[in-house]
Design a protein around this motif. Structure first.
Motif, PDB file in Angstrom:
ATOM      1  N   ILE A  12       0.741  -1.122   0.095  1.00 33.89           N
ATOM      2  CA  ILE A  12      -0.043   0.036   0.033  1.00 33.89           C
ATOM      3  C   ILE A  12       1.121   1.368   0.048  1.00 33.89           C
ATOM      4  O   ILE A  12       0.403   2.267  -0.096  1.00 33.89           O
ATOM      5  CB  ILE A  12      -1.093   0.011   1.227  1.00 33.89           C
ATOM      6  CG1 ILE A  12      -0.253   0.213   2.569  1.00 33.89           C
ATOM      7  CG2 ILE A  12      -1.921  -1.065   1.039  1.00 33.89           C
ATOM      8  CD1 ILE A  12      -1.153   0.401   3.744  1.00 33.89           C
ATOM      9  N   CYS A  13       2.041   1.277   0.201  1.00 34.51           N
ATOM     10  CA  CYS A  13       2.953   2.255   0.288  1.00 34.51           C
ATOM     11  C   CYS A  13       3.969   2.268  -0.834  1.00 34.51           C
ATOM     12  O   CYS A  13       3.739   2.968  -1.799  1.00 34.51           O
ATOM     13  CB  CYS A  13       3.674   2.668   1.614  1.00 34.51           C
ATOM     14  SG  CYS A  13       2.395   2.992   2.998  1.00 34.51           S
ATOM     15  N   ILE A  47      -5.025  -6.647   1.440  1.00 36.73           N
ATOM     16  CA  ILE A  47      -5.413  -7.236  -0.169  1.00 36.73           C
ATOM     17  C   ILE A  47      -6.576  -6.593  -0.563  1.00 36.73           C
ATOM     18  O   ILE A  47      -7.686  -6.140   0.318  1.00 36.73           O
ATOM     19  CB  ILE A  47      -5.632  -8.803  -0.274  1.00 36.73           C
ATOM     20  CG1 ILE A  47      -4.332  -9.385  -0.016  1.00 36.73           C
ATOM     21  CG2 ILE A  47      -6.346  -9.243  -1.196  1.00 36.73           C
ATOM     22  CD1 ILE A  47      -4.616 -11.020   0.227  1.00 36.73           C
ATOM     23  N   GLY A  48      -6.797  -5.758  -1.746  1.00 36.66           N
ATOM     24  CA  GLY A  48      -7.924  -5.274  -2.152  1.00 36.66           C
ATOM     25  C   GLY A  48      -7.811  -3.830  -2.035  1.00 36.66           C
ATOM     26  O   GLY A  48      -8.684  -3.198  -2.618  1.00 36.66           O
ATOM     27  N   ALA A  71      -3.989  -3.365  -3.493  1.00 37.26           N
ATOM     28  CA  ALA A  71      -3.106  -4.314  -2.896  1.00 37.26           C
ATOM     29  C   ALA A  71      -3.565  -5.765  -3.286  1.00 37.26           C
ATOM     30  O   ALA A  71      -4.675  -6.001  -3.336  1.00 37.26           O
ATOM     31  CB  ALA A  71      -2.976  -4.102  -1.707  1.00 37.26           C
ATOM     32  N   ARG A  72      -2.393  -6.591  -3.376  1.00 30.71           N
ATOM     33  CA  ARG A  72      -2.428  -8.101  -3.731  1.00 30.71           C
ATOM     34  C   ARG A  72      -1.337  -8.769  -3.269  1.00 30.71           C
ATOM     35  O   ARG A  72      -0.217  -7.869  -2.724  1.00 30.71           O
ATOM     36  CB  ARG A  72      -2.414  -8.512  -5.110  1.00 30.71           C
ATOM     37  CG  ARG A  72      -1.227  -8.606  -5.933  1.00 30.71           C
ATOM     38  CD  ARG A  72      -1.411  -9.131  -7.285  1.00 30.71           C
ATOM     39  NE  ARG A  72      -0.279  -9.008  -8.007  1.00 30.71           N
ATOM     40  CZ  ARG A  72       0.659  -9.823  -7.874  1.00 30.71           C
ATOM     41  NH1 ARG A  72       0.738 -11.050  -7.323  1.00 30.71           N
ATOM     42  NH2 ARG A  72       1.617 -10.047  -8.719  1.00 30.71           N
ATOM     43  N   GLN A  73      -1.291  -9.827  -2.769  1.00 32.11           N
ATOM     44  CA  GLN A  73      -0.022 -10.792  -2.218  1.00 32.11           C
ATOM     45  C   GLN A  73       0.642 -11.349  -3.084  1.00 32.11           C
ATOM     46  O   GLN A  73       0.108 -11.889  -4.202  1.00 32.11           O
ATOM     47  CB  GLN A  73      -0.589 -11.620  -1.047  1.00 32.11           C
ATOM     48  CG  GLN A  73       0.445 -12.359  -0.480  1.00 32.11           C
ATOM     49  CD  GLN A  73      -0.091 -13.192   0.664  1.00 32.11           C
ATOM     50  OE1 GLN A  73      -1.251 -13.875   0.679  1.00 32.11           O
ATOM     51  NE2 GLN A  73       0.552 -13.145   1.880  1.00 32.11           N
ATOM     52  N   VAL A  74       1.828 -11.290  -3.217  1.00 29.58           N
ATOM     53  CA  VAL A  74       2.745 -12.321  -4.049  1.00 29.58           C
ATOM     54  C   VAL A  74       2.373 -13.759  -4.162  1.00 29.58           C
ATOM     55  O   VAL A  74       1.778 -14.289  -3.144  1.00 29.58           O
ATOM     56  CB  VAL A  74       4.123 -12.447  -3.317  1.00 29.58           C
ATOM     57  CG1 VAL A  74       5.115 -13.089  -4.226  1.00 29.58           C
ATOM     58  CG2 VAL A  74       4.877 -10.955  -3.291  1.00 29.58           C
ATOM     59  N   ARG A  75       2.347 -14.183  -5.036  1.00 31.38           N
ATOM     60  CA  ARG A  75       1.882 -15.746  -5.652  1.00 31.38           C
ATOM     61  C   ARG A  75       3.245 -16.435  -6.261  1.00 31.38           C
ATOM     62  O   ARG A  75       4.027 -15.500  -6.738  1.00 31.38           O
ATOM     63  CB  ARG A  75       0.722 -15.687  -6.656  1.00 31.38           C
ATOM     64  CG  ARG A  75      -0.482 -14.795  -6.160  1.00 31.38           C
ATOM     65  CD  ARG A  75      -1.546 -15.022  -7.449  1.00 31.38           C
ATOM     66  NE  ARG A  75      -1.129 -14.336  -8.429  1.00 31.38           N
ATOM     67  CZ  ARG A  75      -1.314 -13.275  -9.102  1.00 31.38           C
ATOM     68  NH1 ARG A  75      -2.231 -12.464  -8.298  1.00 31.38           N
ATOM     69  NH2 ARG A  75      -0.884 -12.620 -10.049  1.00 31.38           N
TER      70      ARG A  75
END
Length: 162
Positions: A12-13, A47-48, A71-75
């Motif tokens: 987010i930053c 996330i989101g 925002a999303r998380q690493v996959r």
């Protein structure tokens, strides 16, 4: 297509700031058809969510677009989908290992770097997290300069110089 993923803790930053700045620089260079950009976090708390208000404020100040960033998380598949994974600090690099699929040696994987590996001032090696410090201007300056140098590196490495 060269694909670049910026990674920080919460996405987010720092990493959405880098994504927006790099996207802006790539567009200015006329390379948006050759380079794709995204960002992700190693944590899942945001996330989101859109970028942090401090990130949005500094991007607005410099007239850099960030619409649609969430925002999303690493996959695990990010390691195969991207050419470069650019982390903001040492902790992000360590945390990325938890997401990395087992490497068999046959598949092409992203090369992992820290953003400040591309900075001219090599005495500072990590982008500080403005979520905790509030220093969005300082972070922007680090991101802007390092992204510019990253773009020059990618353009030279992949023959994209116009």
């Amino acid at each position: 297509m060269i694909k670049v993923l910026f990674v920080c803790l919460g996405n987010i930053c720092r990493s959405p700031m880098a994504e927006a700045v790099f996207r802006h620089q790539v567009k200015q260079a006329g390379l948006e058809d050759a380079i794709s950009i995204d960002s992700a976090g190693t944590g899942d708390w945001h996330i989101g969510h859109p970028p942090h208000q401090g990130t949005r404020d500094i991007l607005d100040q410099y007239q850099i677009a960030y619409e649609g960033l969430k925002a999303r998380q690493v996959r695990p598949d990010d390691f195969y989908q991207f050419t470069y994974i650019i982390a903001m600090d040492d902790s992000n690099v360590v945390n990325l290992a938890a997401f990395a699929p087992e490497y068999t040696g046959n598949e092409k994987r992203a090369s992992i770097h820290k953003l400040l590996d591309f900075a001219s001032n090599q005495t500072i090696t990590e982008v500080p997290d403005p979520y905790y410090t509030g220093n969005f201007q300082e972070v922007y300056e680090m991101v802007e300069e390092s992204c510019s140098r990253l773009l020059a590196h990618i353009a030279a490495q992949h023959g994209l110089i116009k």
